[in-house]
Design a protein around this motif. Structure first.
Motif, PDB file in Angstrom:
ATOM      1  N   GLY A  44      31.369  40.395  27.813  1.00 17.97           N
ATOM      2  CA  GLY A  44      30.865  41.721  27.486  1.00 17.97           C
ATOM      3  C   GLY A  44      31.106  42.749  28.572  1.00 17.97           C
ATOM      4  O   GLY A  44      30.789  43.928  28.391  1.00 17.97           O
ATOM      5  N   LYS A  45      31.674  42.325  29.710  1.00 23.77           N
ATOM      6  CA  LYS A  45      31.940  43.233  30.825  1.00 23.77           C
ATOM      7  C   LYS A  45      33.392  43.729  30.781  1.00 23.77           C
ATOM      8  O   LYS A  45      34.207  43.271  29.982  1.00 23.77           O
ATOM      9  CB  LYS A  45      31.672  42.529  32.158  1.00 23.77           C
ATOM     10  N   LYS A  46      33.704  44.662  31.681  1.00 22.56           N
ATOM     11  CA  LYS A  46      35.054  45.216  31.773  1.00 22.56           C
ATOM     12  C   LYS A  46      35.868  44.409  32.781  1.00 22.56           C
ATOM     13  O   LYS A  46      35.481  44.303  33.949  1.00 22.56           O
ATOM     14  CB  LYS A  46      35.004  46.680  32.199  1.00 22.56           C
ATOM     15  N   ILE A  47      36.983  43.853  32.319  1.00 25.40           N
ATOM     16  CA  ILE A  47      37.818  42.999  33.164  1.00 25.40           C
ATOM     17  C   ILE A  47      39.228  43.576  33.222  1.00 25.40           C
ATOM     18  O   ILE A  47      39.834  43.871  32.190  1.00 25.40           O
ATOM     19  CB  ILE A  47      37.859  41.558  32.625  1.00 25.40           C
ATOM     20  N   GLY A  48      39.751  43.738  34.427  1.00 18.85           N
ATOM     21  CA  GLY A  48      41.087  44.289  34.615  1.00 18.85           C
ATOM     22  C   GLY A  48      42.157  43.206  34.621  1.00 18.85           C
ATOM     23  O   GLY A  48      41.944  42.113  35.139  1.00 18.85           O
ATOM     24  N   VAL A  49      43.309  43.530  34.039  1.00 18.77           N
ATOM     25  CA  VAL A  49      44.454  42.618  34.001  1.00 18.77           C
ATOM     26  C   VAL A  49      45.718  43.450  34.203  1.00 18.77           C
ATOM     27  O   VAL A  49      45.820  44.568  33.680  1.00 18.77           O
ATOM     28  CB  VAL A  49      44.544  41.867  32.655  1.00 18.77           C
ATOM     29  N   GLN A  50      46.661  42.917  34.952  1.00 15.84           N
ATOM     30  CA  GLN A  50      47.932  43.615  35.101  1.00 15.84           C
ATOM     31  C   GLN A  50      48.737  43.474  33.815  1.00 15.84           C
ATOM     32  O   GLN A  50      48.840  42.386  33.240  1.00 15.84           O
ATOM     33  CB  GLN A  50      48.728  43.056  36.277  1.00 15.84           C
ATOM     34  N   THR A  51      49.309  44.586  33.369  1.00 17.56           N
ATOM     35  CA  THR A  51      50.074  44.598  32.123  1.00 17.56           C
ATOM     36  C   THR A  51      51.199  43.566  32.159  1.00 17.56           C
ATOM     37  O   THR A  51      51.969  43.510  33.112  1.00 17.56           O
ATOM     38  CB  THR A  51      50.677  45.992  31.883  1.00 17.56           C
ATOM     39  N   ILE A  68      38.930  44.249  27.910  1.00 17.23           N
ATOM     40  CA  ILE A  68      40.088  44.093  28.790  1.00 17.23           C
ATOM     41  C   ILE A  68      40.728  45.454  29.042  1.00 17.23           C
ATOM     42  O   ILE A  68      41.037  46.191  28.106  1.00 17.23           O
ATOM     43  CB  ILE A  68      41.125  43.132  28.178  1.00 17.23           C
ATOM     44  N   GLN A  69      40.910  45.778  30.309  1.00 19.93           N
ATOM     45  CA  GLN A  69      41.581  47.017  30.692  1.00 19.93           C
ATOM     46  C   GLN A  69      42.856  46.668  31.452  1.00 19.93           C
ATOM     47  O   GLN A  69      42.840  45.811  32.341  1.00 19.93           O
ATOM     48  CB  GLN A  69      40.662  47.892  31.551  1.00 19.93           C
ATOM     49  N   TYR A  70      43.949  47.348  31.100  1.00 21.50           N
ATOM     50  CA  TYR A  70      45.259  46.998  31.645  1.00 21.50           C
ATOM     51  C   TYR A  70      45.681  47.988  32.732  1.00 21.50           C
ATOM     52  O   TYR A  70      45.493  49.196  32.600  1.00 21.50           O
ATOM     53  CB  TYR A  70      46.300  46.960  30.523  1.00 21.50           C
ATOM     54  N   PHE A  71      46.277  47.435  33.791  1.00 21.85           N
ATOM     55  CA  PHE A  71      46.703  48.233  34.936  1.00 21.85           C
ATOM     56  C   PHE A  71      48.163  47.929  35.258  1.00 21.85           C
ATOM     57  O   PHE A  71      48.645  46.819  35.025  1.00 21.85           O
ATOM     58  CB  PHE A  71      45.835  47.933  36.158  1.00 21.85           C
ATOM     59  N   THR A  72      48.837  48.933  35.818  1.00 21.62           N
ATOM     60  CA  THR A  72      50.253  48.771  36.141  1.00 21.62           C
ATOM     61  C   THR A  72      50.467  47.922  37.381  1.00 21.62           C
ATOM     62  O   THR A  72      51.365  47.088  37.426  1.00 21.62           O
ATOM     63  CB  THR A  72      50.911  50.149  36.344  1.00 21.62           C
ATOM     64  N   MET A  73      49.625  48.119  38.410  1.00 22.77           N
ATOM     65  CA  MET A  73      49.818  47.424  39.675  1.00 22.77           C
ATOM     66  C   MET A  73      48.498  46.834  40.164  1.00 22.77           C
ATOM     67  O   MET A  73      47.418  47.357  39.851  1.00 22.77           O
ATOM     68  CB  MET A  73      50.397  48.375  40.726  1.00 22.77           C
ATOM     69  N   PRO A  74      48.552  45.755  40.957  1.00 26.50           N
ATOM     70  CA  PRO A  74      47.326  45.108  41.439  1.00 26.50           C
ATOM     71  C   PRO A  74      46.421  46.031  42.246  1.00 26.50           C
ATOM     72  O   PRO A  74      45.197  45.948  42.138  1.00 26.50           O
ATOM     73  CB  PRO A  74      47.857  43.957  42.307  1.00 26.50           C
ATOM     74  N   GLN A  75      47.009  46.907  43.078  1.00 26.80           N
ATOM     75  CA  GLN A  75      46.159  47.774  43.890  1.00 26.80           C
ATOM     76  C   GLN A  75      45.335  48.726  43.039  1.00 26.80           C
ATOM     77  O   GLN A  75      44.254  49.162  43.446  1.00 26.80           O
ATOM     78  CB  GLN A  75      46.985  48.566  44.915  1.00 26.80           C
ATOM     79  N   ASP A  76      45.829  49.042  41.834  1.00 25.07           N
ATOM     80  CA  ASP A  76      45.048  49.894  40.936  1.00 25.07           C
ATOM     81  C   ASP A  76      43.796  49.162  40.453  1.00 25.07           C
ATOM     82  O   ASP A  76      42.748  49.785  40.248  1.00 25.07           O
ATOM     83  CB  ASP A  76      45.902  50.320  39.740  1.00 25.07           C
ATOM     84  N   MET A  77      43.901  47.846  40.279  1.00 24.03           N
ATOM     85  CA  MET A  77      42.725  47.067  39.876  1.00 24.03           C
ATOM     86  C   MET A  77      41.704  47.018  41.009  1.00 24.03           C
ATOM     87  O   MET A  77      40.490  47.063  40.765  1.00 24.03           O
ATOM     88  CB  MET A  77      43.149  45.650  39.469  1.00 24.03           C
ATOM     89  N   ILE A  78      42.186  46.919  42.247  1.00 20.63           N
ATOM     90  CA  ILE A  78      41.270  46.902  43.396  1.00 20.63           C
ATOM     91  C   ILE A  78      40.509  48.216  43.487  1.00 20.63           C
ATOM     92  O   ILE A  78      39.285  48.238  43.675  1.00 20.63           O
ATOM     93  CB  ILE A  78      42.054  46.633  44.697  1.00 20.63           C
ATOM     94  N   LEU A  79      41.222  49.328  43.337  1.00 21.25           N
ATOM     95  CA  LEU A  79      40.569  50.638  43.386  1.00 21.25           C
ATOM     96  C   LEU A  79      39.559  50.789  42.252  1.00 21.25           C
ATOM     97  O   LEU A  79      38.471  51.337  42.445  1.00 21.25           O
ATOM     98  CB  LEU A  79      41.623  51.746  43.308  1.00 21.25           C
ATOM     99  N   ALA A  80      39.928  50.303  41.066  1.00 19.54           N
ATOM    100  CA  ALA A  80      39.019  50.397  39.921  1.00 19.54           C
ATOM    101  C   ALA A  80      37.770  49.550  40.139  1.00 19.54           C
ATOM    102  O   ALA A  80      36.656  49.955  39.785  1.00 19.54           O
ATOM    103  CB  ALA A  80      39.739  49.957  38.646  1.00 19.54           C
TER     104      ALA A  80
END
Length: 515
Positions: A44-51, A68-80
């Motif tokens: 039920g939480k927001k989880i980031g994954v690289q596209t 599931i939220q998709y990100f282009t690069m790993p550092q974007d997931m860290i910032l998020a």
């Protein structure tokens, strides 16, 4: 004067709010500890994954209701994650340990989310069958069942990775069997990244050793991770690195044997008690972004590529749009029909999609560089805009102007260039300035087709530093400067062509005036 003071006051208020926002964001990013102990706790939480990594499939049974939220690069997931936009993110063991030292505020759950297995994708061209056999032979000869070289590389690049000391041997390619175009992400330590020596990392080391052994010269293309597979499928690239295996991909793509595997980690907020001061971190951010490894040169190079694409597209687009308008202004139904169809097609298509169709499909079988393809794409976009602007500008002029010019003895071309065009310019040049600014901003997506433009360089630097502030702000400033210079130039042209600024002699030039 009063208006100027109000503007300055607003600017000061915005600056203060911006700094306060930075401080608050910085505080929030490290002020809370991990709340989750198992992967199931994140349901039920927001989880980031690289596209393109497909890691979300490994937790579908434990977190069926996760967003599931998709990100282009790993550092974007860290910032998020640090800004609490997501609650956790999935990343392979390799990527987590590469960033752990720079981000002690993060923690990995002890429970594994699954197993990551990576393969090499072979390009869909005449080299495919031979390359597949060679890559599989290379993996077999140097893997765990061979001489163990790949295991040694894994230990060097993953277990003992140090961004300061880990290096990739450059050169030594004989090239007797030709050149290989190799697609790597280019911004993901320790797999593929850019340092002062050039391309480096585990994937780069892998393909360099392969090329030396089999007599190829490597040509590294740094592309977005989600663009690696399309580049190989189109035949544009001969090899694509780090493709995460799945049954569907294995059935539809030409993939090698597995060349590395590791656990997938679920990364959550941890607790970091040792925090440097805000200004100390800003100083460190600045040095890492610009000074270290002379990274300012990368930004200069990226700005040059952006300028090249922008100026070339504006000049060529203006010429082509003007030429098409000249051909269509007589009302030829065939030319007008074809032009309207092209306008509908290009203007109705997202810029990224147009560039990818040009790069991977239309020019997919050629070796045309990404920069040239981008110039072609943006020229088409600007030519369409130019045609529309001219239509609007000349549509605002009454037919009486042309009739009066003819009565004064002007030929058709003289009437167009000396009488009608200067008046039309007054209507379309303000729009032209806006289109120039729009084009400059649109070029920021050029990195999707293996171009090291300003925005892509910003991504590559952020991938090394895992610090976004100066990289993004400086990139924005450069775009503002480029936009300001070009709009100023257009403004000077606009003033020069303004009929009201012409002298009587200029207006009557070429006309016989009886005494």
């Amino acid at each position: 004067m009063k208006k100027s003071k109000i503007t300055k006051n607003y600017a000061s208020i915005l600056l203060v709010l911006f700094v306060i926002g930075l401080l608050l964001t910085d505080t929030l990013s490290t002020a809370y500890a991990a709340e989750y102990q198992t992967i199931a706790d994140l349901n039920g939480k927001k989880i980031g994954v690289q596209t393109g990594c497909l890691y979300e499939t490994h937790i579908a049974d434990k977190c069926p209701d996760a967003e599931i939220q998709y990100f282009t690069m790993p550092q974007d997931m860290i910032l998020a994650l640090n800004s609490q936009k997501i609650d956790a993110y999935l990343i392979e063991e390799v990527g987590y340990y590469a960033t752990a030292a720079a981000h002690p505020e993060l923690a990995a759950m002890k429970e594994s989310a699954g197993l990551c297995e990576a393969a090499v994708i072979i390009g869909n061209n005449e080299k495919q069958e031979k390359l597949l056999a060679q890559v599989n032979e290379f993996i077999a000869n140097h893997g765990s069942n061979g001489d163990g070289m790949l295991d040694e590389m894994y230990t060097y690049w993953v277990k003992n990775f140090d961004a300061e000391t880990s290096k990739t041997e450059q050169g030594g390619f004989t090239g007797e069997n030709g050149e290989l175009t190799i697609a790597c992400e280019g911004g993901y330590e320790p797999f593929s990244y850019v340092n002062e020596d050039g391309d480096s990392g585990y994937d780069v080391d892998f393909v360099y050793r392969f090329c030396r052994e089999y007599g190829y010269t490597p040509n590294i293309q740094r592309v977005a991770f989600e663009s690696i597979a399309p580049g190989a499928e189109s035949g544009k690239d001969d090899i694509g690195m780090n493709i995460i295996l799945s049954d569907e991909r294995d059935a539809n793509a030409c993939l090698s044997d597995v060349y590395y595997s590791c656990d997938i980690f679920m990364v959550v907020p941890g607790q970091n008690d040792e925090q440097a001061g805000f200004f100390e971190r800003m100083k460190d951010n600045f040095e890492n972004t610009f000074i270290k490894e002379s990274r300012w040169k990368l930004f200069a190079s990226g700005a040059g590529i952006t300028l090249l694409i922008t100026l070339s597209s504006i000049i060529l687009g203006t010429i082509i749009g003007f030429a098409v308008f000249m051909l269509c202004r007589k009302g030829n139904p065939i030319l007008n029909g074809a032009t309207n169809a092209m306008l509908w097609l290009i203007q109705g298509m997202p810029t990224v999609l147009l560039l990818m169709i040009l790069y991977y499909i239309i020019f997919g079988s050629t070796r045309l560089s990404g920069t040239l393809v981008a110039i072609v794409g943006f020229t088409m976009i600007f030519a369409c805009a130019m045609y529309d602007m001219l239509s609007v500008g000349f549509g605002a002029i009454g037919n009486g102007q042309y009739e009066a010019a003819t009565a004064m003895g002007y030929s058709n071309n003289q009437s167009f260039f000396k009488i009608l065009l200067p008046q039309a310019a007054k209507h379309f040049l303000p729009i032209y300035k806006g289109e120039v600014v729009t084009l400059i901003k649109e070029t920021s997506v050029a990195g999707y087709i293996a171009i090291q433009d300003l925005t892509k360089i910003s991504d590559l630097v952020r991938a090394r530093t895992y610090q976004a502030f100066f990289a993004l702000i400086f990139t924005a400033v450069i775009y503002f400067v480029i936009s300001g210079i070009l709009t100023r130039v257009v403004g000077m042209v606009e003033k020069k062509l303004d009929p009201q600024s012409r002298s009587v002699e200029q207006i009557l030039e070429g006309i016989k005036v009886e005494e």
